[in-house]
Design a protein around this motif. Sequence first.
Motif, mmCIF file in Angstrom:
data_model
loop_
_atom_site.group_PDB
_atom_site.id
_atom_site.type_symbol
_atom_site.label_atom_id
_atom_site.label_comp_id
_atom_site.label_asym_id
_atom_site.label_seq_id
_atom_site.Cartn_x
_atom_site.Cartn_y
_atom_site.Cartn_z
ATOM 1 N N TYR A 114 -3.618 -11.955 -11.089
ATOM 2 C CA TYR A 114 -3.027 -13.287 -10.925
ATOM 3 C C TYR A 114 -2.456 -13.548 -9.535
ATOM 4 C CZ TYR A 114 -3.595 -13.601 -15.931
ATOM 5 O OH TYR A 114 -4.154 -13.635 -17.187
ATOM 6 N N ILE A 115 -1.978 -12.496 -8.853
ATOM 7 C CA ILE A 115 -1.423 -12.674 -7.500
ATOM 8 C C ILE A 115 -1.873 -11.515 -6.618
ATOM 9 C CG2 ILE A 115 0.657 -13.994 -8.165
ATOM 10 C CD1 ILE A 115 2.239 -11.356 -7.754
ATOM 11 N N PRO A 116 -1.857 -11.739 -5.260
ATOM 12 C CA PRO A 116 -2.252 -10.635 -4.383
ATOM 13 C C PRO A 116 -1.305 -9.445 -4.523
ATOM 14 C CG PRO A 116 -1.697 -12.630 -3.115
ATOM 15 C CD PRO A 116 -1.491 -12.962 -4.547
ATOM 16 N N LYS A 117 -1.868 -8.242 -4.347
ATOM 17 C CA LYS A 117 -1.105 -7.011 -4.519
ATOM 18 C C LYS A 117 0.147 -6.989 -3.641
ATOM 19 C CE LYS A 117 -1.967 -2.072 -4.883
ATOM 20 N NZ LYS A 117 -2.670 -0.929 -4.401
ATOM 21 N N LYS A 118 0.057 -7.598 -2.443
ATOM 22 C CA LYS A 118 1.194 -7.565 -1.512
ATOM 23 C C LYS A 118 2.439 -8.255 -2.106
ATOM 24 C CE LYS A 118 -0.043 -11.703 1.202
ATOM 25 N NZ LYS A 118 1.001 -12.629 0.823
ATOM 26 N N ASN A 119 2.235 -9.137 -3.086
ATOM 27 C CA ASN A 119 3.373 -9.865 -3.665
ATOM 28 C C ASN A 119 3.899 -9.243 -4.961
ATOM 29 O OD1 ASN A 119 3.337 -11.708 -1.618
ATOM 30 N ND2 ASN A 119 2.048 -13.174 -2.712
ATOM 31 N N ILE A 120 3.301 -8.117 -5.370
ATOM 32 C CA ILE A 120 3.739 -7.479 -6.623
ATOM 33 C C ILE A 120 4.793 -6.420 -6.311
ATOM 34 C CG2 ILE A 120 3.022 -6.135 -8.646
ATOM 35 C CD1 ILE A 120 0.167 -7.184 -8.178
ATOM 36 N N ILE A 121 5.902 -6.505 -7.032
ATOM 37 C CA ILE A 121 6.972 -5.507 -6.876
ATOM 38 C C ILE A 121 7.182 -4.846 -8.239
ATOM 39 C CG2 ILE A 121 9.428 -5.173 -6.329
ATOM 40 C CD1 ILE A 121 9.074 -7.679 -4.455
ATOM 41 N N MET A 122 6.959 -3.544 -8.270
ATOM 42 C CA MET A 122 7.075 -2.812 -9.539
ATOM 43 C C MET A 122 8.396 -2.046 -9.562
ATOM 44 S SD MET A 122 4.361 -3.665 -11.100
ATOM 45 C CE MET A 122 4.555 -2.623 -12.545
ATOM 46 N N GLY A 123 8.889 -1.778 -10.762
ATOM 47 C CA GLY A 123 10.143 -1.034 -10.822
ATOM 48 C C GLY A 123 10.490 -0.550 -12.205
ATOM 49 N N THR A 124 11.625 0.138 -12.260
ATOM 50 C CA THR A 124 12.157 0.606 -13.548
ATOM 51 C C THR A 124 13.663 0.317 -13.560
ATOM 52 O OG1 THR A 124 12.553 2.796 -12.612
ATOM 53 C CG2 THR A 124 10.508 2.503 -13.839
ATOM 54 N N THR A 125 14.185 0.159 -14.764
ATOM 55 C CA THR A 125 15.632 -0.059 -14.872
ATOM 56 C C THR A 125 16.218 0.806 -15.976
ATOM 57 O OG1 THR A 125 17.368 -1.654 -15.401
ATOM 58 C CG2 THR A 125 15.220 -2.105 -16.355
ATOM 59 N N VAL A 147 12.958 -0.335 -7.261
ATOM 60 C CA VAL A 147 11.755 -1.152 -7.045
ATOM 61 C C VAL A 147 11.029 -0.735 -5.762
ATOM 62 C CG1 VAL A 147 12.578 -3.215 -8.279
ATOM 63 C CG2 VAL A 147 13.048 -2.972 -5.839
ATOM 64 N N GLN A 148 9.732 -1.043 -5.757
ATOM 65 C CA GLN A 148 8.906 -0.782 -4.579
ATOM 66 C C GLN A 148 7.719 -1.753 -4.613
ATOM 67 O OE1 GLN A 148 6.583 2.851 -4.584
ATOM 68 N NE2 GLN A 148 6.767 3.117 -2.387
ATOM 69 N N ASN A 149 7.266 -2.197 -3.448
ATOM 70 C CA ASN A 149 6.058 -3.042 -3.423
ATOM 71 C C ASN A 149 4.873 -2.256 -3.966
ATOM 72 O OD1 ASN A 149 7.744 -4.424 -1.187
ATOM 73 N ND2 ASN A 149 6.071 -5.832 -1.578
ATOM 74 N N SER A 150 4.015 -2.958 -4.690
ATOM 75 C CA SER A 150 2.833 -2.304 -5.245
ATOM 76 C C SER A 150 1.894 -1.870 -4.112
ATOM 77 C CB SER A 150 2.128 -3.305 -6.157
ATOM 78 O OG SER A 150 1.222 -2.686 -6.977
ATOM 79 N N ASP A 151 1.843 -2.683 -3.064
ATOM 80 C CA ASP A 151 1.047 -2.342 -1.876
ATOM 81 C C ASP A 151 1.903 -1.470 -0.956
ATOM 82 O OD1 ASP A 151 -0.221 -2.286 0.571
ATOM 83 O OD2 ASP A 151 -0.910 -4.364 0.446
ATOM 84 N N GLU A 152 1.454 -0.224 -0.767
ATOM 85 C CA GLU A 152 2.296 0.715 -0.007
ATOM 86 C C GLU A 152 2.532 0.281 1.440
ATOM 87 O OE1 GLU A 152 -0.141 4.034 -0.844
ATOM 88 O OE2 GLU A 152 0.454 3.816 -2.948
ATOM 89 N N ASN A 153 1.708 -0.653 1.964
ATOM 90 C CA ASN A 153 1.906 -1.103 3.347
ATOM 91 C C ASN A 153 2.944 -2.216 3.453
ATOM 92 O OD1 ASN A 153 -0.100 0.656 4.273
ATOM 93 N ND2 ASN A 153 -1.653 -0.785 3.519
ATOM 94 N N GLU A 154 3.416 -2.688 2.311
ATOM 95 C CA GLU A 154 4.423 -3.752 2.309
ATOM 96 C C GLU A 154 5.760 -3.143 1.878
ATOM 97 O OE1 GLU A 154 4.054 -7.101 2.846
ATOM 98 O OE2 GLU A 154 1.923 -6.883 3.334
ATOM 99 N N GLU A 155 6.849 -3.581 2.488
ATOM 100 C CA GLU A 155 8.144 -3.042 2.102
ATOM 101 C C GLU A 155 9.199 -4.134 2.024
ATOM 102 O OE1 GLU A 155 8.755 0.865 4.083
ATOM 103 O OE2 GLU A 155 10.894 0.388 3.912
ATOM 104 N N GLU A 156 8.958 -5.194 2.825
ATOM 105 C CA GLU A 156 9.967 -6.217 3.030
ATOM 106 C C GLU A 156 10.375 -6.909 1.714
ATOM 107 O OE1 GLU A 156 11.770 -6.526 5.515
ATOM 108 O OE2 GLU A 156 12.741 -8.395 4.871
ATOM 109 N N GLY A 157 9.362 -7.251 0.884
ATOM 110 C CA GLY A 157 9.627 -7.964 -0.369
ATOM 111 C C GLY A 157 10.569 -7.163 -1.257
ATOM 112 N N ALA A 158 10.261 -5.883 -1.438
ATOM 113 C CA ALA A 158 11.100 -5.038 -2.307
ATOM 114 C C ALA A 158 12.484 -4.872 -1.691
ATOM 115 C CB ALA A 158 10.438 -3.680 -2.518
ATOM 116 N N ARG A 159 12.542 -4.743 -0.360
ATOM 117 C CA ARG A 159 13.864 -4.585 0.299
ATOM 118 C C ARG A 159 14.749 -5.821 0.045
ATOM 119 N NH1 ARG A 159 14.930 0.588 1.848
ATOM 120 N NH2 ARG A 159 13.166 1.541 2.832
ATOM 121 N N GLN A 160 14.127 -7.019 0.091
ATOM 122 C CA GLN A 160 14.912 -8.246 -0.150
ATOM 123 C C GLN A 160 15.427 -8.290 -1.592
ATOM 124 O OE1 GLN A 160 12.418 -11.554 0.970
ATOM 125 N NE2 GLN A 160 12.590 -11.087 3.143
ATOM 126 N N VAL A 161 14.561 -7.875 -2.525
ATOM 127 C CA VAL A 161 14.965 -7.863 -3.937
ATOM 128 C C VAL A 161 16.083 -6.834 -4.156
ATOM 129 C CG1 VAL A 161 14.143 -7.262 -6.264
ATOM 130 C CG2 VAL A 161 12.790 -8.773 -4.830
#
Length: 307
Positions: A114-125, A147-161
């Motif tokens: 549904y969305i590009p991998k760079k925008n997916i953030i996976m995690g556990t709670t 949490v961590q971005n699903s795409d290992e080359n992306e970090e910024e999205g997960a850092r903001q979350v």
Amino acid sequence: MKIAIAGSGALGCGFGYMMQKGGNDVTLLDFWEDHINAIKENGLSVTVNGKEDTIIIPIGKPEEITDTFDTIFIFTKSMGLRHMLEEIKHILTEDTKVVCLLNGLGHANTISEYIPKKNIIMGTTVWTGGLDAPGKTHFMGEGPVEVQNSDENEEEGARQVVKMMADCGLNGVYSPDVHFTTWRKACVNGTMNALCSILDCNIKELFETAQIDELNRGIVSEFSRVAETEGVRLDVEETVNYLKATAEKVGGHYPSMHQDLKNKRPTEIDFLNGVVAKESELKGFEAPYSKQITQLIHAKEDILGIK
Ligand code: NAD
């Protein structure tokens, strides 16, 4: 941050509450009419670590929403994920981040349809929650939410979350290996949840049985073999010890799968032991524990008339 919670049950309401209190613009999305009407009429009542509060918060059905959001947290049960993604796809833009903290395996693949991998953030709670009545929930814990971005080359999205969650008291943590954390959590659910549900006991009682070590070792070995094919190394002995330590911390608690069955709701077994049984078969491994546990839980659902 402008946030939607897609699936506003126990955890969705807890996270939504904390994030709105932390200054974010939060909208709840759900399908359950009684719950939606209760929150519209009386607000959302949440008891966080024993302290009760009620907030006014927007809630609606996904199909009614035309707004877009910076970040959408998904909090359906595993089997509701695809349906929810279908219902929110009209509000997913090329910049929308989707955060998935569901228990279970394989969710990143579903979201990537549904969305590009760079925008997916996976995690556990490790926060926990429960629904007491429509519009009324309790939420407990102190974190962490990894949490961590699903795409290992992306970090910024997960850092903001992570920062947003830390500011809200949710103890957000950036995970260097969320794939490992997800598999290890799946081992917790695939042993304690499944076995307590089959044996109708709580975690303390389960860990007092003479059979627990052998059962855990058998189940974890099967999880570990499939995880390895995905590049995740789960050491069996280390994981079995981790289960023991976790059980000691939670004690006489009935896991969520046990509660799902008690409340006549479908379990997430197909996304835990069921994934391992299926993947093992595809890869030519024997996985008798996973296969039989999945069958037994489904048999129990049938006996209870759960669809
Ligand atoms: P939940 O069952 O409370 O909510 C999921 C969905 O089911 C929501 O859309 C909710 O509105 C709906 N729902 C709940 N009760 C309903 C009812 N009686 N009638 C109609 N609809 C109803 O799910 P949850 O416990 O928030 O879990 C969401 C995800 O988070 C799952 O993957 C779960 O395994 C995981 N998780 C849960 C906890 C926990 O303590 N609850 C902890 C860690 C992870």
